[in-house]
Design a protein around this motif. Structure first.
Motif, PDB file in Angstrom:
ATOM      1  N   LEU A 169       0.816  -1.215   0.000  1.00 37.24           N
ATOM      2  CA  LEU A 169       0.000   0.000   0.000  1.00 37.24           C
ATOM      3  C   LEU A 169       0.855   1.273   0.000  1.00 37.24           C
ATOM      4  O   LEU A 169       0.677   2.127  -0.877  1.00 37.24           O
ATOM      5  CB  LEU A 169      -0.978  -0.017   1.182  1.00 37.24           C
ATOM      6  CG  LEU A 169      -1.924  -1.226   1.234  1.00 37.24           C
ATOM      7  CD1 LEU A 169      -2.900  -1.093   2.394  1.00 37.24           C
ATOM      8  CD2 LEU A 169      -2.678  -1.376  -0.076  1.00 37.24           C
ATOM      9  N   PRO A 170       1.784   1.452   0.940  1.00 40.95           N
ATOM     10  CA  PRO A 170       2.608   2.674   0.865  1.00 40.95           C
ATOM     11  C   PRO A 170       3.519   2.696  -0.359  1.00 40.95           C
ATOM     12  O   PRO A 170       3.756   3.760  -0.945  1.00 40.95           O
ATOM     13  CB  PRO A 170       3.420   2.634   2.167  1.00 40.95           C
ATOM     14  CG  PRO A 170       3.404   1.208   2.606  1.00 40.95           C
ATOM     15  CD  PRO A 170       2.088   0.662   2.148  1.00 40.95           C
ATOM     16  N   ILE A 171       4.029   1.523  -0.760  1.00 34.30           N
ATOM     17  CA  ILE A 171       4.884   1.485  -1.947  1.00 34.30           C
ATOM     18  C   ILE A 171       4.095   1.900  -3.181  1.00 34.30           C
ATOM     19  O   ILE A 171       4.579   2.647  -4.036  1.00 34.30           O
ATOM     20  CB  ILE A 171       5.478   0.075  -2.139  1.00 34.30           C
ATOM     21  CG1 ILE A 171       6.366  -0.290  -0.949  1.00 34.30           C
ATOM     22  CG2 ILE A 171       6.278   0.007  -3.437  1.00 34.30           C
ATOM     23  CD1 ILE A 171       6.894  -1.708  -1.001  1.00 34.30           C
ATOM     24  N   GLY A 172       2.840   1.426  -3.270  1.00 38.30           N
ATOM     25  CA  GLY A 172       1.996   1.786  -4.402  1.00 38.30           C
ATOM     26  C   GLY A 172       1.733   3.273  -4.488  1.00 38.30           C
ATOM     27  O   GLY A 172       1.728   3.861  -5.577  1.00 38.30           O
ATOM     28  N   VAL A 173       1.508   3.904  -3.334  1.00 39.80           N
ATOM     29  CA  VAL A 173       1.260   5.352  -3.323  1.00 39.80           C
ATOM     30  C   VAL A 173       2.499   6.112  -3.796  1.00 39.80           C
ATOM     31  O   VAL A 173       2.412   7.030  -4.624  1.00 39.80           O
ATOM     32  CB  VAL A 173       0.848   5.804  -1.905  1.00 39.80           C
ATOM     33  CG1 VAL A 173       0.789   7.333  -1.838  1.00 39.80           C
ATOM     34  CG2 VAL A 173      -0.509   5.213  -1.532  1.00 39.80           C
ATOM     35  N   VAL A 174       3.671   5.737  -3.278  1.00 44.14           N
ATOM     36  CA  VAL A 174       4.916   6.393  -3.689  1.00 44.14           C
ATOM     37  C   VAL A 174       5.160   6.198  -5.189  1.00 44.14           C
ATOM     38  O   VAL A 174       5.530   7.140  -5.906  1.00 44.14           O
ATOM     39  CB  VAL A 174       6.107   5.851  -2.868  1.00 44.14           C
ATOM     40  CG1 VAL A 174       7.427   6.373  -3.425  1.00 44.14           C
ATOM     41  CG2 VAL A 174       5.965   6.239  -1.396  1.00 44.14           C
ATOM     42  N   PHE A 176       3.002   5.683  -7.498  1.00 48.08           N
ATOM     43  CA  PHE A 176       2.028   6.454  -8.275  1.00 48.08           C
ATOM     44  C   PHE A 176       2.458   7.911  -8.385  1.00 48.08           C
ATOM     45  O   PHE A 176       2.441   8.502  -9.476  1.00 48.08           O
ATOM     46  CB  PHE A 176       0.648   6.356  -7.624  1.00 48.08           C
ATOM     47  CG  PHE A 176      -0.457   6.982  -8.430  1.00 48.08           C
ATOM     48  CD1 PHE A 176      -1.187   6.214  -9.328  1.00 48.08           C
ATOM     49  CD2 PHE A 176      -0.775   8.328  -8.297  1.00 48.08           C
ATOM     50  CE1 PHE A 176      -2.205   6.779 -10.086  1.00 48.08           C
ATOM     51  CE2 PHE A 176      -1.784   8.909  -9.046  1.00 48.08           C
ATOM     52  CZ  PHE A 176      -2.507   8.127  -9.937  1.00 48.08           C
ATOM     53  N   VAL A 177       2.850   8.509  -7.261  1.00 50.39           N
ATOM     54  CA  VAL A 177       3.245   9.916  -7.255  1.00 50.39           C
ATOM     55  C   VAL A 177       4.475  10.137  -8.146  1.00 50.39           C
ATOM     56  O   VAL A 177       4.522  11.083  -8.951  1.00 50.39           O
ATOM     57  CB  VAL A 177       3.537  10.382  -5.814  1.00 50.39           C
ATOM     58  CG1 VAL A 177       4.145  11.788  -5.814  1.00 50.39           C
ATOM     59  CG2 VAL A 177       2.257  10.364  -4.993  1.00 50.39           C
ATOM     60  N   LEU A 178       5.477   9.249  -8.027  1.00 49.66           N
ATOM     61  CA  LEU A 178       6.692   9.412  -8.812  1.00 49.66           C
ATOM     62  C   LEU A 178       6.427   9.217 -10.305  1.00 49.66           C
ATOM     63  O   LEU A 178       6.989   9.932 -11.145  1.00 49.66           O
ATOM     64  CB  LEU A 178       7.758   8.433  -8.334  1.00 49.66           C
ATOM     65  CG  LEU A 178       8.361   8.731  -6.950  1.00 49.66           C
ATOM     66  CD1 LEU A 178       9.349   7.642  -6.554  1.00 49.66           C
ATOM     67  CD2 LEU A 178       9.039  10.093  -6.945  1.00 49.66           C
TER      68      LEU A 178
END
Length: 504
Positions: A169-174, A176-178
């Motif tokens: 979950l946190p890896i996916g958010v990072v 996505f933003v990058l």
């Protein structure tokens, strides 16, 4: 389009690519915990991996084209959202059926993401730097398959098996933003989609994998009514053969442009990566069960037994990445594949219930050398002769063959493990193997340790032989030549020309 920064874009994509590849192996070390936690059986647990790989492999032929049609950045981001949400669903699963279904959705998200990474690299890097970029891409695949079990062990021991999915979950958010910030929006190309080809390839692959993995369950006989295990497998093979014929005859744009295989290195690389996918997916399951069930190791301890693979591969990846554009690809790939097989033969010979655990680090060291010499040369050689306009199709085919190898490897090792357990463990009066009397959670009775160890050791011979086929194929690599579209003064892809600016 005037300010493409290829290296930030590459690193942004690699975060998501690394995540989806880790999920092909991270489950292996958690299998005993999932089996116990969801009160299920070994075959159902293996479907947790197979469902992911199957849902990942089948759509790859069309998802590469979706990137060409609607933009690789858009399709990558859509896949990333699906993958991340499905990861949450996996973690909250209360039954094995829900977990398998969520893993299938996760695989679909991965299928949307994976081809876009390779396609973007091919389109934004100029020819003289593309080999190094694809080498890093290939090394990422190799590192991910090794880091997955180690990370999985730490998460299972520290928080529970659910956290091997929640960590996405946190890896996916990072990621996505990058990707939103650094990956350029590239020009699209119109494509027509071969629906019949999708149906034939998907149905054929599913029937073959289902038949292989469930064969032992039904004693390779009748499943229901006139439907038999061998009938499913044969039907699947026929459908796949019809798919190839349909691709050759279709008047529309085929899913698999067969003319790509006129490039010798592309053809050879696809054979090689199929055997690599088979091997890296199947080798960890017998080892993890041996370490945890026979030796009583925790998930973290069992994963650390494979740590030398990751350490050596990570250390050598930059060195190999610099060599892939300078030396003949078979000078790296063939020794790497042979070392793969040697390591597995060593494991098979060395596994005993009481061998000092330190000795078992030796094959892991050999596997590290093997991975370092395999992934980068094969992946970079595969597409070096393809023009950028075929990047989506080429990467889709390459990723599909790797994933198909993994799917078949997962199913085949499950069948072989069950068969060798039946052959090596004593039977109860009713005729079933004693392996059904325990839960694979470390409670295996002492008198069964020798038979169980023999079953795991014998199972490792299958990937050891399959990877040798890859070594033979890699011997047919030829030294890449600069294609006409790469020659100085000719028109390369606009994206690549713009990316020829100094490295950002």
């Amino acid at each position: 389009m005037t300010d493409i920064k290829p290296w930030p874009a590459l690193w942004s994509l690699i975060i998501g690519f690394f995540m989806i590849l880790i999920d092909t192996t991270i489950v292996s070390v958690a299998n005993p915990a999932i089996l116990e936690g969801l009160n299920t059986d070994i075959n159902s647990v293996i479907w947790v991996t197979s469902a992911y790989l199957l849902a990942f492999a089948v759509p790859l032929l069309v998802t590469g084209r979706l990137g060409d049609r609607f933009g690789p950045k858009n399709i990558y981001l859509i896949g990333l959202v699906i993958f991340t949400l499905a990861s949450a669903a996996c973690g909250f699963s209360g039954t094995i059926g829900v977990l398998i279904a969520a893993r299938a959705v996760q695989g679909l998200g991965g299928a949307l993401m994976s081809p876009q990474t390779m396609a973007v690299i091919t389109r934004i890097f100029p020819p003289e730097r593309r080999g190094q970029a694809l080498g890093l891409w290939g090394a990422t695949a190799g590192v991910a398959t090794l880091v997955g079990p180690i990370l999985g062990g730490l998460l299972v021991d520290g928080f529970g098996w659910e956290w091997i999915f929640f960590v996405n979950l946190p890896i996916g958010v990072v990621a996505f933003v990058l990707a939103m910030r650094n990956v350029p929006a590239l020009p699209t190309h119109p494509h027509r989609f071969d629906i019949l080809g999708v149906l034939l390839s998907g149905a054929g692959l599913f029937l073959v994998v289902f038949g292989l993995q469930e064969g032992q369950t039904y004693d390779w006989g009748v499943i229901t009514g006139p439907i038999t295990v061998w009938g499913l497998i044969i039907t699947g093979v026929v459908l796949l053969a019809l798919f190839v014929v349909e691709q050759a005859l279709t008047k529309r744009e085929p899913l698999v442009p067969l003319h790509l295989f006129r490039d010798r290195n592309f053809s050879v690389a696809n054979v090689v990566i199929t055997t690599v996918g088979f091997t890296v997916t199947s080798l960890s399951l017998p080892l993890v069960f041996y370490f945890q069930v026979v030796r009583g190791m925790t998930p973290t301890q069992s994963a650390l037994m494979l740590a030398p693979m990751a350490v050596i591969n990570i250390g050598l990846a930059p060195v190999v990445g610099k060599l892939v554009d300078r030396v003949h690809p078979r000078l790296l790939a063939v020794p790497g594949l042979v070392l793969f097989s040697l390591a597995l033969f060593l494991y098979s010979r060395m596994l005993t219930p009481d061998i000092p655990w330190g000795w078992l680090l030796l094959p892991a060291v050999v596997l590290g050398l093997a991975n370092a010499c395999t992934w980068s040369p094969v992946s970079s050689t595969a597409t070096r002769g393809l023009p950028p306009r075929e990047a989506g199709a080429g990467s889709g085919v390459y990723n599909t063959t790797r994933s198909i190898g993994g799917v078949i490897g997962s199913a085949a090792i499950a069948v072989l493990i069950e068969a060798r357990l039946v052959a090596n463990l004593p039977h109860r009066p009713g005729g079933s193997a004693a392996s059904s009397d325990f839960s694979f959670n470390g409670s295996l009775p002492q008198f069964l340790h020798a038979g169980f160890t023999s079953a795991m050791a014998e199972s490792l011979l299958l990937p050891a032989v399959v990877i040798l086929v890859g070594a033979v194929a890699a011997a047919f690599f030829i030294k890449p030549k600069m294609a006409a579209w790469k020659q100085p003064g000719t028109q390369a892809a606009p994206e690549a020309q713009e990316a020829a600016a100094p490295r950002s």
